[in-house]
Design a protein around this motif. Structure first.
Motif, mmCIF file in Angstrom:
data_model
loop_
_atom_site.group_PDB
_atom_site.id
_atom_site.type_symbol
_atom_site.label_atom_id
_atom_site.label_comp_id
_atom_site.label_asym_id
_atom_site.label_seq_id
_atom_site.Cartn_x
_atom_site.Cartn_y
_atom_site.Cartn_z
ATOM 1 N N LEU A 1 -4.534 -3.144 13.863
ATOM 2 C CA LEU A 1 -5.963 -3.416 13.825
ATOM 3 C C LEU A 1 -6.587 -3.158 15.189
ATOM 4 C CD1 LEU A 1 -8.341 -4.538 12.122
ATOM 5 C CD2 LEU A 1 -7.789 -6.789 13.078
ATOM 6 N N TYR B 1 0.860 -1.178 0.000
ATOM 7 C CA TYR B 1 0.000 0.000 0.000
ATOM 8 C C TYR B 1 0.900 1.233 0.000
ATOM 9 C CZ TYR B 1 -3.788 -3.103 1.626
ATOM 10 O OH TYR B 1 -4.713 -4.111 1.749
ATOM 11 N N PHE C 1 -9.357 2.023 2.053
ATOM 12 C CA PHE C 1 -9.319 2.841 3.262
ATOM 13 C C PHE C 1 -10.035 4.170 3.077
ATOM 14 C CE2 PHE C 1 -6.345 0.662 6.054
ATOM 15 C CZ PHE C 1 -5.640 -0.152 5.203
ATOM 16 N N TYR D 1 -8.500 0.640 11.827
ATOM 17 C CA TYR D 1 -7.076 0.570 12.131
ATOM 18 C C TYR D 1 -6.665 1.858 12.824
ATOM 19 C CZ TYR D 1 -6.203 -3.547 9.187
ATOM 20 O OH TYR D 1 -6.188 -4.814 8.662
ATOM 21 N N LEU E 1 -4.404 6.310 1.926
ATOM 22 C CA LEU E 1 -3.863 4.955 1.825
ATOM 23 C C LEU E 1 -4.439 4.272 0.598
ATOM 24 C CD1 LEU E 1 -4.030 3.797 5.513
ATOM 25 C CD2 LEU E 1 -2.139 3.237 3.993
ATOM 26 N N LYS F 1 -12.736 -5.484 14.031
ATOM 27 C CA LYS F 1 -13.262 -5.828 12.714
ATOM 28 C C LYS F 1 -14.660 -6.405 12.864
ATOM 29 C CE LYS F 1 -10.941 -10.342 12.835
ATOM 30 N NZ LYS F 1 -9.885 -11.187 12.217
ATOM 31 N N LEU G 1 -17.043 -9.025 10.854
ATOM 32 C CA LEU G 1 -17.124 -10.023 9.798
ATOM 33 C C LEU G 1 -18.572 -10.495 9.626
ATOM 34 C CD1 LEU G 1 -13.947 -12.189 10.588
ATOM 35 C CD2 LEU G 1 -14.153 -10.147 9.148
ATOM 36 N N GLU H 1 -6.755 -11.212 8.989
ATOM 37 C CA GLU H 1 -6.185 -9.947 9.422
ATOM 38 C C GLU H 1 -4.896 -9.668 8.680
ATOM 39 O OE1 GLU H 1 -5.683 -9.554 13.620
ATOM 40 O OE2 GLU H 1 -4.407 -7.778 13.460
ATOM 41 N N GLN H 2 -4.744 -8.435 8.253
ATOM 42 C CA GLN H 2 -3.497 -8.001 7.648
ATOM 43 C C GLN H 2 -2.620 -7.345 8.715
ATOM 44 O OE1 GLN H 2 -3.900 -5.842 3.915
ATOM 45 N NE2 GLN H 2 -5.763 -6.975 3.421
ATOM 46 N N PHE I 1 -13.381 -2.746 8.984
ATOM 47 C CA PHE I 1 -12.240 -2.692 9.884
ATOM 48 C C PHE I 1 -12.003 -1.259 10.353
ATOM 49 C CE2 PHE I 1 -10.672 -6.888 8.525
ATOM 50 C CZ PHE I 1 -11.240 -6.996 7.272
ATOM 51 N N SER J 1 -13.185 -4.508 3.014
ATOM 52 C CA SER J 1 -12.715 -5.452 2.000
ATOM 53 C C SER J 1 -13.903 -6.297 1.572
ATOM 54 C CB SER J 1 -11.596 -6.351 2.536
ATOM 55 O OG SER J 1 -12.112 -7.294 3.447
ATOM 56 N N PHE K 1 -8.190 4.894 10.886
ATOM 57 C CA PHE K 1 -8.618 4.609 9.517
ATOM 58 C C PHE K 1 -9.709 3.548 9.512
ATOM 59 C CE2 PHE K 1 -5.478 6.923 7.105
ATOM 60 C CZ PHE K 1 -4.401 7.023 7.972
ATOM 61 N N TYR L 1 -16.473 -6.841 4.543
ATOM 62 C CA TYR L 1 -16.023 -6.845 5.926
ATOM 63 C C TYR L 1 -15.564 -5.425 6.254
ATOM 64 C CZ TYR L 1 -15.851 -11.980 5.554
ATOM 65 O OH TYR L 1 -16.156 -13.305 5.382
ATOM 66 N N GLY M 1 -11.229 -11.729 2.802
ATOM 67 C CA GLY M 1 -11.276 -10.548 3.645
ATOM 68 C C GLY M 1 -11.240 -10.809 5.135
ATOM 69 N N LEU N 1 -7.679 -4.089 0.967
ATOM 70 C CA LEU N 1 -8.406 -3.113 1.761
ATOM 71 C C LEU N 1 -8.564 -1.797 1.011
ATOM 72 C CD1 LEU N 1 -6.597 -3.757 5.155
ATOM 73 C CD2 LEU N 1 -8.989 -4.270 4.652
#
Lengths: 115, 113
Positions: free
Chosen positions: B46, A35, B103, B36, A43, B49, B51, A103-104, B34, B94, B90, B32, A100, B101
């Motif tokens: 993170l 990214y 953002f 951050y 981002l 989240k 889901l 977790e990243q 999230f 996704s 943020f 999904y 998805g 992702l």
């Protein structure tokens, strides 16, 4: 355990030069993402690798940008003939799998300044 | 394609006050959601989240968020903030089947004594 690492942490380069940015993902993570974080654009997704599949390059802003992932682990993002608008923080992330729900985990980033 | 809107670029708040950071999203497919956090000179971490299941999601550091499908929102809340919560937050989405992702532009939370 070790997280995602990136090198260098800072890079200053002259306009027109090529740069290489490195990402070491978490061991065992099959998915890897790049990214870019810049003041004007926020981002943005650049490129995504999943296992041995062809990478998703849909986010790369121009053909000056390329990336590879060797042996399913380390990745290198290359920017050729850098321009001032390439100045940004480049973030790498990895995850256990695709989809998805995974977790990243993000690295600390490489701050690129093009003068 | 998806998009994420964080309406507030900065939210100043006093310590121990409650805070809500707003996030709205747009998508033609299931997503999904999230949140951050990025502390100064650090990478993204993170917070929480969504889901599936309960629409109220609890995360780390006392934060929670509520998914509202009808309003396509996923606002982040904390009942009492600390100085250490000063950071950029943020919101991201996704696709269910695809993990890259998207953002929002981020909201800077500024907590003062």
């Amino acid at each position: 355990g070790a997280g995602v690492s990136q090198s260098p942490s800072n890079k200053v380069t002259e306009k027109g030069k090529d740069v290489e940015l490195r990402c070491d993902p978490i061991s065992g993570h099959t998915a890897l993402y790049w990214y870019r974080q810049s003041l004007g654009q926020g981002l943005e997704f650049l490129i995504y690798f999943q296992g041995n599949s062809a990478p998703d390059k849909s986010g790369l802003p121009s053909d000056r940008f390329s990336a590879e992932r060797t042996g399913g682990s380390v990745s290198t993002l290359t920017i050729q003939r850098t321009q001032q608008e390439d100045s940004a923080v480049y973030l790498c992330a990895s995850s256990l799998g695709s989809g998805g729900a995974y977790e990243q985990y993000f690295g600390p980033g490489t701050r690129l300044t093009v003068t | 394609a998806q998009s994420v809107t964080q309406l507030d670029s900065q939210v100043p708040v006093f310590e121990e006050a409650p805070v809500e950071l707003r996030c709205n999203y747009s998508s033609s497919v299931s997503v999904y959601l999230f949140w951050y956090v990025q502390y100064p000179n650090q990478g993204l971490q993170l917070l929480l989240k969504y889901l599936s299941g309960s629409t109220l999601v609890k995360g780390i550091n006392g934060f929670e968020a509520e998914f509202n499908k009808s309003q396509t929102s996923f606002h982040l809340r904390k009942p009492s903030v600390h100085i250490s919560d000063t950071a950029e937050y943020f919101c991201a989405v996704s696709e269910v089947r695809y993990s890259t992702l998207t953002f929002g532009k981020g909201t800077m939370l500024l907590v003062s004594p």
